[in-house]
Design an enzyme around this catalytic site. Structure first.
Site, PDB file in Angstrom:
ATOM      1  N   CYS A   1      -5.028   5.867  -3.983  1.00 58.30           N
ATOM      2  CA  CYS A   1      -4.375   4.554  -3.926  1.00 58.30           C
ATOM      3  C   CYS A   1      -2.976   4.722  -4.504  1.00 58.30           C
ATOM      4  O   CYS A   1      -2.817   4.960  -5.706  1.00 58.30           O
ATOM      5  CB  CYS A   1      -5.168   3.514  -4.715  1.00 58.30           C
ATOM      6  SG  CYS A   1      -4.384   1.882  -4.754  1.00 58.30           S
ATOM      7  N   GLY A   2      -1.963   4.597  -3.638  1.00 55.64           N
ATOM      8  CA  GLY A   2      -0.594   4.814  -4.084  1.00 55.64           C
ATOM      9  C   GLY A   2      -0.128   3.789  -5.092  1.00 55.64           C
ATOM     10  O   GLY A   2       0.488   4.142  -6.112  1.00 55.64           O
ATOM     11  N   THR A   3      -0.404   2.494  -4.823  1.00 50.88           N
ATOM     12  CA  THR A   3       0.019   1.482  -5.793  1.00 50.88           C
ATOM     13  C   THR A   3      -0.774   1.612  -7.082  1.00 50.88           C
ATOM     14  O   THR A   3      -0.259   1.350  -8.173  1.00 50.88           O
ATOM     15  CB  THR A   3      -0.116   0.064  -5.218  1.00 50.88           C
ATOM     16  OG1 THR A   3      -1.475  -0.172  -4.814  1.00 50.88           O
ATOM     17  CG2 THR A   3       0.824  -0.141  -4.044  1.00 50.88           C
ATOM     18  N   GLY A   4      -2.050   2.049  -6.982  1.00 52.03           N
ATOM     19  CA  GLY A   4      -2.834   2.282  -8.189  1.00 52.03           C
ATOM     20  C   GLY A   4      -2.249   3.391  -9.035  1.00 52.03           C
ATOM     21  O   GLY A   4      -2.210   3.306 -10.275  1.00 52.03           O
TER      22      GLY A   4
ATOM     23  N   ASN B   1      -7.063  -5.034  -8.193  1.00 55.29           N
ATOM     24  CA  ASN B   1      -7.368  -3.617  -8.027  1.00 55.29           C
ATOM     25  C   ASN B   1      -7.704  -3.034  -9.398  1.00 55.29           C
ATOM     26  O   ASN B   1      -7.015  -3.316 -10.377  1.00 55.29           O
ATOM     27  CB  ASN B   1      -6.170  -2.884  -7.429  1.00 55.29           C
ATOM     28  CG  ASN B   1      -5.835  -3.372  -6.034  1.00 55.29           C
ATOM     29  OD1 ASN B   1      -6.531  -3.075  -5.079  1.00 55.29           O
ATOM     30  ND2 ASN B   1      -4.754  -4.147  -5.914  1.00 55.29           N
TER      31      ASN B   1
ATOM     32  N   CYS C   1       0.869  -1.184   0.000  1.00 53.05           N
ATOM     33  CA  CYS C   1       0.000   0.000   0.000  1.00 53.05           C
ATOM     34  C   CYS C   1       0.896   1.221   0.000  1.00 53.05           C
ATOM     35  O   CYS C   1       1.575   1.508   0.993  1.00 53.05           O
ATOM     36  CB  CYS C   1      -0.924   0.005   1.216  1.00 53.05           C
ATOM     37  SG  CYS C   1      -1.981   1.474   1.294  1.00 53.05           S
ATOM     38  N   GLY C   2       0.909   1.938  -1.104  1.00 52.90           N
ATOM     39  CA  GLY C   2       1.800   3.083  -1.234  1.00 52.90           C
ATOM     40  C   GLY C   2       1.449   4.222  -0.296  1.00 52.90           C
ATOM     41  O   GLY C   2       2.328   4.839   0.306  1.00 52.90           O
ATOM     42  N   ASN C   3       0.152   4.525  -0.158  1.00 53.91           N
ATOM     43  CA  ASN C   3      -0.243   5.609   0.740  1.00 53.91           C
ATOM     44  C   ASN C   3       0.100   5.277   2.183  1.00 53.91           C
ATOM     45  O   ASN C   3       0.537   6.134   2.951  1.00 53.91           O
ATOM     46  CB  ASN C   3      -1.742   5.901   0.600  1.00 53.91           C
ATOM     47  CG  ASN C   3      -2.080   6.631  -0.679  1.00 53.91           C
ATOM     48  OD1 ASN C   3      -1.310   7.445  -1.170  1.00 53.91           O
ATOM     49  ND2 ASN C   3      -3.231   6.326  -1.245  1.00 53.91           N
TER      50      ASN C   3
ATOM     51  N   GLU D   1     -10.470  -0.295  -5.032  1.00 52.27           N
ATOM     52  CA  GLU D   1      -9.404  -1.038  -4.364  1.00 52.27           C
ATOM     53  C   GLU D   1      -9.918  -2.385  -3.872  1.00 52.27           C
ATOM     54  O   GLU D   1     -10.966  -2.468  -3.215  1.00 52.27           O
ATOM     55  CB  GLU D   1      -8.859  -0.219  -3.193  1.00 52.27           C
ATOM     56  CG  GLU D   1      -7.549  -0.736  -2.661  1.00 52.27           C
ATOM     57  CD  GLU D   1      -6.853   0.266  -1.752  1.00 52.27           C
ATOM     58  OE1 GLU D   1      -5.867  -0.147  -1.115  1.00 52.27           O
ATOM     59  OE2 GLU D   1      -7.285   1.431  -1.678  1.00 52.27           O
ATOM     60  N   ARG D   2      -9.180  -3.425  -4.180  1.00 48.74           N
ATOM     61  CA  ARG D   2      -9.494  -4.789  -3.766  1.00 48.74           C
ATOM     62  C   ARG D   2      -9.680  -4.866  -2.247  1.00 48.74           C
ATOM     63  O   ARG D   2      -8.819  -4.483  -1.476  1.00 48.74           O
ATOM     64  CB  ARG D   2      -8.337  -5.705  -4.202  1.00 48.74           C
ATOM     65  CG  ARG D   2      -8.430  -7.145  -3.792  1.00 48.74           C
ATOM     66  CD  ARG D   2      -7.189  -7.920  -4.207  1.00 48.74           C
ATOM     67  NE  ARG D   2      -5.955  -7.388  -3.625  1.00 48.74           N
ATOM     68  CZ  ARG D   2      -4.778  -8.027  -3.644  1.00 48.74           C
ATOM     69  NH1 ARG D   2      -4.672  -9.204  -4.237  1.00 48.74           N
ATOM     70  NH2 ARG D   2      -3.708  -7.479  -3.093  1.00 48.74           N
TER      71      ARG D   2
ATOM     72  N   HIS E   1      -2.844  -5.022 -10.320  1.00 50.39           N
ATOM     73  CA  HIS E   1      -3.712  -3.961 -10.839  1.00 50.39           C
ATOM     74  C   HIS E   1      -4.035  -4.211 -12.306  1.00 50.39           C
ATOM     75  O   HIS E   1      -3.201  -4.705 -13.062  1.00 50.39           O
ATOM     76  CB  HIS E   1      -3.026  -2.594 -10.735  1.00 50.39           C
ATOM     77  CG  HIS E   1      -2.902  -2.083  -9.343  1.00 50.39           C
ATOM     78  ND1 HIS E   1      -3.785  -1.184  -8.793  1.00 50.39           N
ATOM     79  CD2 HIS E   1      -1.982  -2.352  -8.376  1.00 50.39           C
ATOM     80  CE1 HIS E   1      -3.425  -0.907  -7.547  1.00 50.39           C
ATOM     81  NE2 HIS E   1      -2.330  -1.597  -7.274  1.00 50.39           N
TER      82      HIS E   1
END
Length: 272
Positions: free
Chosen positions: A209-212, A182, A74-76, A200-201, A151
């Site tokens: 969503c950081g990874t998004g 995601n 999770c990037g955030n 988000e999943r 993603h």
């Protein structure tokens, strides 16, 4: 026994952070994360973050979605934890080692290198991940990227015209994605700018969503739609994503502490 927590957020994507680096917490039962995340009867959050000691990095970060499922990255949350830590750190996650450090733009996170192999996403069977020959109504031919978690990215004219509350869970739970997925819908608005919404999943529609953002930037770069540094604008605000020449993704953005508190584990069915 009461357990201390810190409530934090990255662009509105919010977290309850439990710090077990110095003293262990009681065992968490399977429904604990979901109970704590409940916005009516718990503290309320998108993800529960658990910090633990690590023999590989400065500490370990475990991430539990609002439905109780544990996820890889999770990037955030990494930016929030980097702010809480207050110094450069190497962080162990299920998705691999990542690095976070304070920067002029808030917190910068080295998210690792993107992966595109169908069995790493993972998909249920071999397929060209750069343009999946699949569609869900107006969502067609996404690119699939794993940036620590999986993603799919759909490039559309207007992300806000897509009924994500309806289509998001359909795509997330499709049998093509054995670990769920995601779902990102994005519009490229300039060579250095993208507008993004994310389902988000295990969470649902989220403000950020950081990874998004990382996956979407990489997807746009792979298709030649943008340059190697781009600003992703989500409902909660902007993130800057850079894909360095060494293959590393660097995400930079703000994070904030909302408040601190404590709770009694017995309120959530945990024996302390």
């Amino acid at each position: 026994m009461r357990i201390a927590f810190t409530k934090m957020h990255g662009l509105g994507n919010d977290f309850v952070v439990l710090d077990a680096r110095e003293a262990p917490l009681p065992p968490l039962n399977p429904g604990f994360a979901a109970a704590l995340a409940d916005r009516h009867t718990g503290i309320g959050c998108d993800q529960l973050i658990l910090l633990e000691p690590s023999s590989l990095g400065d500490f370990r970060m475990r991430i539990f979605n609002a439905d109780g499922s544990e996820v890889e990255a999770c990037g955030n949350a990494t930016r929030a934890v980097g702010l809480l830590h207050g110094a450069p750190a190497r962080i162990e996650t299920l998705g691999g080692m990542i690095a976070a450090a304070p920067s002029d733009g808030g917190i910068s996170v080295e998210m690792g290198k993107p992966r595109f192999d169908w069995d790493v996403i993972p998909l249920a069977y071999p397929m060209d991940t750069h343009s999946l020959p699949v569609a869900w109504e107006e969502l067609v031919n996404p690119i699939a990227v794993n940036v620590g978690n999986p993603h799919v990215i759909f490039f559309v004219t207007d992300p806000y015209a897509i009924d994500m509350a309806r289509l998001g869970p359909i795509v997330e739970n499709d049998t093509l994605f054995p670990q769920r997925i995601n779902v990102n819908v994005a519009a490229v608005t300039a060579r250095d700018a993208i507008t993004l919404r994310v389902w988000e999943r295990g969470v649902g529609l989220t403000r950020a969503c950081g990874t998004g953002a990382c996956a979407t930037a990489i997807g746009a770069m792979k298709r030649g739609l943008v340059d190697r540094r781009v600003t992703i604008t989500l409902p909660g605000g902007p993130l800057v994503i850079e894909w360095r020449e060494d293959g590393e993704i660097v995400m930079t953005g703000a994070a904030a502490q909302s408040f601190r508190g404590s709770f009694d584990p017995a309120d959530f069915g945990i024996d302390a």
